[in-house]
Design a protein around this motif. Structure first.
Motif, PDB file in Angstrom:
ATOM      1  N   ILE A  67       0.830  -1.198   0.000  1.00  0.00           N
ATOM      2  CA  ILE A  67       0.000   0.000   0.000  1.00  0.00           C
ATOM      3  C   ILE A  67       0.879   1.270   0.000  1.00  0.00           C
ATOM      4  CG2 ILE A  67      -0.249   0.227   2.532  1.00  0.00           C
ATOM      5  CD1 ILE A  67      -3.304   0.122   0.428  1.00  0.00           C
ATOM      6  N   SER A  68       0.454   2.310  -0.708  1.00  0.00           N
ATOM      7  CA  SER A  68       1.188   3.598  -0.759  1.00  0.00           C
ATOM      8  C   SER A  68       0.252   4.725  -0.343  1.00  0.00           C
ATOM      9  CB  SER A  68       1.614   3.942  -2.191  1.00  0.00           C
ATOM     10  OG  SER A  68       2.258   2.894  -2.811  1.00  0.00           O
ATOM     11  N   ASP A  69       0.847   5.868  -0.014  1.00  0.00           N
ATOM     12  CA  ASP A  69       0.004   7.021   0.354  1.00  0.00           C
ATOM     13  C   ASP A  69      -0.433   7.823  -0.862  1.00  0.00           C
ATOM     14  OD1 ASP A  69       0.235   6.392   3.035  1.00  0.00           O
ATOM     15  OD2 ASP A  69       2.193   7.391   3.174  1.00  0.00           O
ATOM     16  N   ARG A  70       0.308   7.687  -1.947  1.00  0.00           N
ATOM     17  CA  ARG A  70      -0.050   8.469  -3.148  1.00  0.00           C
ATOM     18  C   ARG A  70       0.235   7.626  -4.387  1.00  0.00           C
ATOM     19  NH1 ARG A  70       4.640  10.134  -0.978  1.00  0.00           N
ATOM     20  NH2 ARG A  70       3.600  11.584   0.431  1.00  0.00           N
ATOM     21  N   PRO A  71      -0.351   8.025  -5.538  1.00  0.00           N
ATOM     22  CA  PRO A  71      -0.106   7.217  -6.745  1.00  0.00           C
ATOM     23  C   PRO A  71       1.358   7.326  -7.168  1.00  0.00           C
ATOM     24  CG  PRO A  71      -1.394   9.192  -7.269  1.00  0.00           C
ATOM     25  CD  PRO A  71      -1.244   9.161  -5.788  1.00  0.00           C
ATOM     26  N   GLY A  72       1.959   6.207  -7.492  1.00  0.00           N
ATOM     27  CA  GLY A  72       3.344   6.202  -7.968  1.00  0.00           C
ATOM     28  C   GLY A  72       3.392   5.629  -9.362  1.00  0.00           C
ATOM     29  N   ARG A  73       4.611   5.362  -9.861  1.00  0.00           N
ATOM     30  CA  ARG A  73       4.690   4.937 -11.259  1.00  0.00           C
ATOM     31  C   ARG A  73       4.106   3.544 -11.461  1.00  0.00           C
ATOM     32  NH1 ARG A  73      10.930   3.750 -10.815  1.00  0.00           N
ATOM     33  NH2 ARG A  73      10.636   1.601 -10.227  1.00  0.00           N
ATOM     34  N   ASP A  74       4.114   2.693 -10.422  1.00  0.00           N
ATOM     35  CA  ASP A  74       3.596   1.335 -10.605  1.00  0.00           C
ATOM     36  C   ASP A  74       2.093   1.335 -10.867  1.00  0.00           C
ATOM     37  OD1 ASP A  74       6.115   0.180 -10.269  1.00  0.00           O
ATOM     38  OD2 ASP A  74       5.899   0.124  -8.092  1.00  0.00           O
ATOM     39  N   PRO A 107     -11.931  -9.256  -3.798  1.00  0.00           N
ATOM     40  CA  PRO A 107     -11.441  -8.547  -2.612  1.00  0.00           C
ATOM     41  C   PRO A 107     -10.615  -9.410  -1.666  1.00  0.00           C
ATOM     42  CG  PRO A 107     -13.809  -8.971  -2.430  1.00  0.00           C
ATOM     43  CD  PRO A 107     -13.407  -9.342  -3.826  1.00  0.00           C
ATOM     44  N   TRP A 108     -10.905 -10.727  -1.605  1.00  0.00           N
ATOM     45  CA  TRP A 108     -10.204 -11.553  -0.611  1.00  0.00           C
ATOM     46  C   TRP A 108      -8.828 -11.969  -1.092  1.00  0.00           C
ATOM     47  CZ3 TRP A 108     -11.961 -10.597   3.827  1.00  0.00           C
ATOM     48  CH2 TRP A 108     -13.309 -10.237   3.980  1.00  0.00           C
ATOM     49  N   THR A 109      -8.703 -12.274  -2.377  1.00  0.00           N
ATOM     50  CA  THR A 109      -7.370 -12.597  -2.916  1.00  0.00           C
ATOM     51  C   THR A 109      -6.508 -11.338  -2.919  1.00  0.00           C
ATOM     52  OG1 THR A 109      -8.227 -14.443  -4.205  1.00  0.00           O
ATOM     53  CG2 THR A 109      -6.171 -13.434  -4.995  1.00  0.00           C
ATOM     54  N   LEU A 110      -7.145 -10.193  -3.186  1.00  0.00           N
ATOM     55  CA  LEU A 110      -6.415  -8.916  -3.167  1.00  0.00           C
ATOM     56  C   LEU A 110      -5.916  -8.609  -1.752  1.00  0.00           C
ATOM     57  CD1 LEU A 110      -5.888  -7.272  -5.658  1.00  0.00           C
ATOM     58  CD2 LEU A 110      -7.862  -5.843  -5.147  1.00  0.00           C
ATOM     59  N   ALA A 111      -6.779  -8.848  -0.748  1.00  0.00           N
ATOM     60  CA  ALA A 111      -6.394  -8.580   0.653  1.00  0.00           C
ATOM     61  C   ALA A 111      -5.285  -9.522   1.118  1.00  0.00           C
ATOM     62  CB  ALA A 111      -7.612  -8.718   1.560  1.00  0.00           C
ATOM     63  N   ALA A 112      -5.246 -10.738   0.526  1.00  0.00           N
ATOM     64  CA  ALA A 112      -4.200 -11.700   0.894  1.00  0.00           C
ATOM     65  C   ALA A 112      -2.872 -11.346   0.221  1.00  0.00           C
ATOM     66  CB  ALA A 112      -4.623 -13.107   0.498  1.00  0.00           C
ATOM     67  N   ALA A 113      -2.954 -10.611  -0.906  1.00  0.00           N
ATOM     68  CA  ALA A 113      -1.738 -10.312  -1.683  1.00  0.00           C
ATOM     69  C   ALA A 113      -1.156  -8.933  -1.375  1.00  0.00           C
ATOM     70  CB  ALA A 113      -2.058 -10.395  -3.177  1.00  0.00           C
ATOM     71  N   LEU A 114      -1.986  -8.007  -0.912  1.00  0.00           N
ATOM     72  CA  LEU A 114      -1.536  -6.619  -0.724  1.00  0.00           C
ATOM     73  C   LEU A 114      -0.984  -6.421   0.685  1.00  0.00           C
ATOM     74  CD1 LEU A 114      -1.335  -3.755  -1.896  1.00  0.00           C
ATOM     75  CD2 LEU A 114      -3.699  -3.366  -1.199  1.00  0.00           C
ATOM     76  N   GLU A 115       0.216  -5.845   0.774  1.00  0.00           N
ATOM     77  CA  GLU A 115       0.832  -5.647   2.092  1.00  0.00           C
ATOM     78  C   GLU A 115       0.491  -4.271   2.659  1.00  0.00           C
ATOM     79  OE1 GLU A 115       4.998  -6.058   1.360  1.00  0.00           O
ATOM     80  OE2 GLU A 115       4.867  -8.215   0.960  1.00  0.00           O
ATOM     81  N   LEU A 116       0.312  -4.228   3.967  1.00  0.00           N
ATOM     82  CA  LEU A 116       0.191  -2.950   4.673  1.00  0.00           C
ATOM     83  C   LEU A 116       1.592  -2.357   4.801  1.00  0.00           C
ATOM     84  CD1 LEU A 116      -2.194  -4.335   7.421  1.00  0.00           C
ATOM     85  CD2 LEU A 116      -2.819  -2.604   5.728  1.00  0.00           C
ATOM     86  N   HIS A 117       1.698  -1.119   5.319  1.00  0.00           N
ATOM     87  CA  HIS A 117       3.014  -0.462   5.430  1.00  0.00           C
ATOM     88  C   HIS A 117       4.056  -1.318   6.145  1.00  0.00           C
ATOM     89  CE1 HIS A 117       1.702   3.221   3.609  1.00  0.00           C
ATOM     90  NE2 HIS A 117       0.691   3.328   4.454  1.00  0.00           N
ATOM     91  N   GLY A 118       3.609  -2.083   7.161  1.00  0.00           N
ATOM     92  CA  GLY A 118       4.565  -2.885   7.938  1.00  0.00           C
ATOM     93  C   GLY A 118       4.973  -4.196   7.287  1.00  0.00           C
ATOM     94  N   GLY A 119       4.338  -4.533   6.150  1.00  0.00           N
ATOM     95  CA  GLY A 119       4.730  -5.757   5.441  1.00  0.00           C
ATOM     96  C   GLY A 119       3.800  -6.937   5.659  1.00  0.00           C
ATOM     97  N   GLU A 120       2.847  -6.822   6.606  1.00  0.00           N
ATOM     98  CA  GLU A 120       1.877  -7.916   6.782  1.00  0.00           C
ATOM     99  C   GLU A 120       0.744  -7.746   5.767  1.00  0.00           C
ATOM    100  OE1 GLU A 120       2.214 -10.577   8.382  1.00  0.00           O
ATOM    101  OE2 GLU A 120       3.891 -10.088   9.698  1.00  0.00           O
TER     102      GLU A 120
END
Length: 327
Positions: A67-74, A107-120
């Motif tokens: 997760i990011s705070d703003r849109p980046g190049r990715d 939403p559930w596969t996305l939530a399993a794949a996307l990391e929060l800031h701390g890496g979990e």
């Protein structure tokens, strides 16, 4: 009336026009918006769906998407590739009327794949999961409106890819360290989250998973009109759930043709298992063609371009064989 054949989502290569031309040429009655993950991060199914999010952004870390705070190049690149794919599809579907499938990660596969800031994984935070699902719903609404504008004659079918759904329900998603797993998410919560997301589309919604133990009953209760799965992973344990789903009007998108290079049997041989399943369940053979859509077992990103083209043509012939000789 035969429900026919279509693809799952991904194709090899990186040329959007070539992909759109292949798909519309192979599946004249049920084309789909191809995904080309070989182009790199943002063209993969997770990155592409993160590019659809509204007011939520992500970037690539060595461990995956975070997760990011703003849109980046990715996330910008993900959007730009999606635009390129839509332009190509629009070019090859001029004047088209009929079914057209678009895919996004659920939403559930996305939530399993996307990391929060701390890496979990976001999966461990119920509030973050709700925000993610809301953002995805908003983004899908815009995406579907864009597709309808570009291909006005299309009857759009929305496919949500949920390969991690079973792992989420059974508490099998591994943490960042890999030493533990996240707690299973309550079935009611999973079902409610899916039901809310399905509501963004007033047409058919298909859920795809090429993992074992697809939760057919839960998906049907949540309102999915179809379930797409790898037929070779079915066991007789799933018979009752499949029988109930079919009798309730759920379409089966049966992945019967290998997704990576293999020797193709004759088209009739590819759907032999489907005919056997029907007999085992005591369903009327006449309902086969309207209940089953023939697909590859999973996306074709790992196949050679020649095989990917051959498989798609093979699926169409196998569907015809099912319609002509259901017995």
């Amino acid at each position: 009336m035969s429900a026919g054949a279509t693809g799952v989502g991904s194709l090899p290569g990186g040329d959007a026009r070539e992909a759109a031309k292949t798909v519309t040429g192979s599946f004249e009655e049920f084309p789909y918006l191809a995904e080309l993950p070989a182009r790199g991060p943002g063209a993969d199914m997770i990155g592409r769906s993160l590019g659809l999010l509204v007011d939520m952004y992500a970037h690539v870390e060595p461990s995956g998407w975070r997760i990011s705070d703003r849109p980046g190049r990715d996330s910008k690149r993900a959007r730009s590739w999606l635009g390129e794919d839509l332009d190509a599809l629009e070019e090859f579907t001029q004047g088209y009327t009929g079914k057209l499938k678009v895919q996004a990660v659920g939403p559930w596969t996305l939530a399993a794949a996307l990391e929060l800031h701390g890496g979990e994984a976001m999966l461990q935070d119920p509030g973050a999961c709700r925000d993610l699902a809301g953002s995805l719903a908003e983004g899908l609404r815009e995406h579907l409106a864009d597709v309808r504008k570009r291909v006005p004659g299309a009857d759009v079918v929305l496919q949500l890819d949920e390969p991690s759904l079973t792992a989420v329900l059974l508490g099998r998603v591994r943490s960042a360290s890999g030493y533990r797993t996240y707690r299973a998410v309550d079935r009611q919560v999973v079902e409610g989250g899916l039901r809310d997301l399905f509501a963004v589309h007033d047409g058919e919604v298909v859920v795809h998973s090429c993992a074992p133990e697809v939760p057919f009953g839960l998906l049907r209760r949540a309102g999915a009109t179809g379930v797409s799965f790898d037929f070779s992973l079915l066991t007789e344990r799933e018979d009752d759930a499949i029988g109930e789903a079919v009798e309730g009007g759920t379409k089966l998108f049966a992945g019967v043709v290998p997704g990576t290079d293999a020797r193709l049997s004759d088209p009739g041989g590819s759907v032999m298992g489907v005919r056997k399943l029907w007999r085992r369940l005591g369903l009327a053979p006449g309902t086969l063609a309207e209940s089953v859509v023939v697909t590859p077992s999973c996306g074709l990103a790992g196949a050679s371009p020649t095989y990917a083209r051959a498989v798609q043509a093979h699926c169409v012939r196998a569907a015809r064989s099912l319609a002509d000789n259901p017995e």
